[in-house]
Design an enzyme around this catalytic site. Structure first.
Site, PDB file in Angstrom:
ATOM      1  N   SER A   1       0.884  -1.140   0.090  1.00  0.00           N
ATOM      2  CA  SER A   1       0.098  -0.085  -0.119  1.00  0.00           C
ATOM      3  C   SER A   1       0.851   1.132   0.092  1.00  0.00           C
ATOM      4  O   SER A   1       1.985   1.182   0.516  1.00  0.00           O
ATOM      5  CB  SER A   1      -0.940   0.137   1.146  1.00  0.00           C
TER       6      SER A   1
ATOM      7  N   TYR B   1      -2.702  -0.465   9.881  1.00  0.00           N
ATOM      8  CA  TYR B   1      -2.657  -0.978   8.564  1.00  0.00           C
ATOM      9  C   TYR B   1      -1.371  -0.635   7.901  1.00  0.00           C
ATOM     10  O   TYR B   1      -0.869  -1.581   7.378  1.00  0.00           O
ATOM     11  CB  TYR B   1      -3.844  -0.341   7.745  1.00  0.00           C
TER      12      TYR B   1
END
Length: 253
Positions: free
Chosen positions: A147, A160
């Site tokens: 990500s 995350y």
């Protein structure tokens, strides 16, 4: 004949979103694709049907990730299906795409939330890679979907981002470990990508997210899938241990 004809691929979390686009793209390139899902058998079968409709080959395999024994469950379902279809259990391409996200202020992150994100986004991929190495022949491909949040600050997604940062270490260290076998290991980092969530149907939200990209758009999953297909191909044989920015310029600063 596609670039991946005769190859086999496993794409985790491929019943929807980016994972689905990756599975369909690899299928169009000729790979036999294992469409992994944790829940949503109907959605996974729809992906299989979509690949077969375009002349490809695919099958679904179920396994919950982030729980004890998840890798053994996954490969326990995968190996006999590969054997039935190809005569071997060779796995040429592994794409670790499955992940979970939870948003909230750092003060709101609970130990259970944190443990869940680490378990699914980092621990499961590590042991899936470890288990897959029994099956991956020399010259194979391992591609992990990370990500852009490992490179830009977003306090509401700190746990995350930490989990995806851990995931990226697989490419760094395993690429060195597997170099003699010509197995490449790389990370792909999407930015804001329409994964089918209702969130992307809210015009105000979509407009805000689109401005994060230098192109002024929210990415379609196919844009990320194309990058993965390249890394899975022979053309990418000299790329390993890399962080590939597939965020549409979001990380330019």
């Amino acid at each position: 004949m596609g670039n991946l004809t005769g190859k086999t691929a496993l794409v985790t979390g491929s019943s929807r979103g980016i994972g689905r686009a990756i599975a369909e793209r690899l299928g169009r390139e000729g790979a036999l694709v294992a469409v992994h899902y944790s829940t949503g058998a109907d959605a996974a079968e729809q992906v299989v049907e979509s690949i077969e409709k375009e002349g490809g080959r695919a099958f679904a395999v179920k396994a919950e990730l982030g729980v004890p024994g998840d890798a053994d469950t996954l490969f326990g379902g995968l190996e006999p299906r590969l054997k039935d279809r190809t005569g071997t259990t060779d796995l040429n391409i592994l794409v670790n795409n499955a992940g979970v996200m939870a948003m909230g202020a750092p003060e709101e992150v609970t130990p259970d939330m944190f443990d869940r994100m680490i378990a699914v986004n980092a621990k499961a991929p590590f042991f899936i890679v470890q288990r897959a190495l029994r099956l991956i022949p020399d010259g194979g491909r391992i591609i992990n979907i990370s990500s852009g949040l490992t490179r830009v600050a977003s306090p509401d997604q700190v746990a995350y981002g930490m989990a995806k940062g851990a995931l990226e270490q697989i490419a760094l260290h395993f690429s060195r470990h597997l170099g003699k076998r010509r197995i490449t290991v790389n990370s792909v980092a999407p930015g804001s990508t329409d994964n089918g969530s209702a969130l992307f149907q809210i015009s105000e939200v979509r407009e805000t997210l689109s401005q994060l990209s230098t192109f002024g758009e929210v990415a379609e999953p196919a844009a990320v899938a194309d990058v993965v297909a390249f890394l899975a191909s022979e053309d990418a044989r000299w790329i390993t241990g890399a962080f590939i920015d597939a965020s549409g310029g979001t990380l330019l600063g």
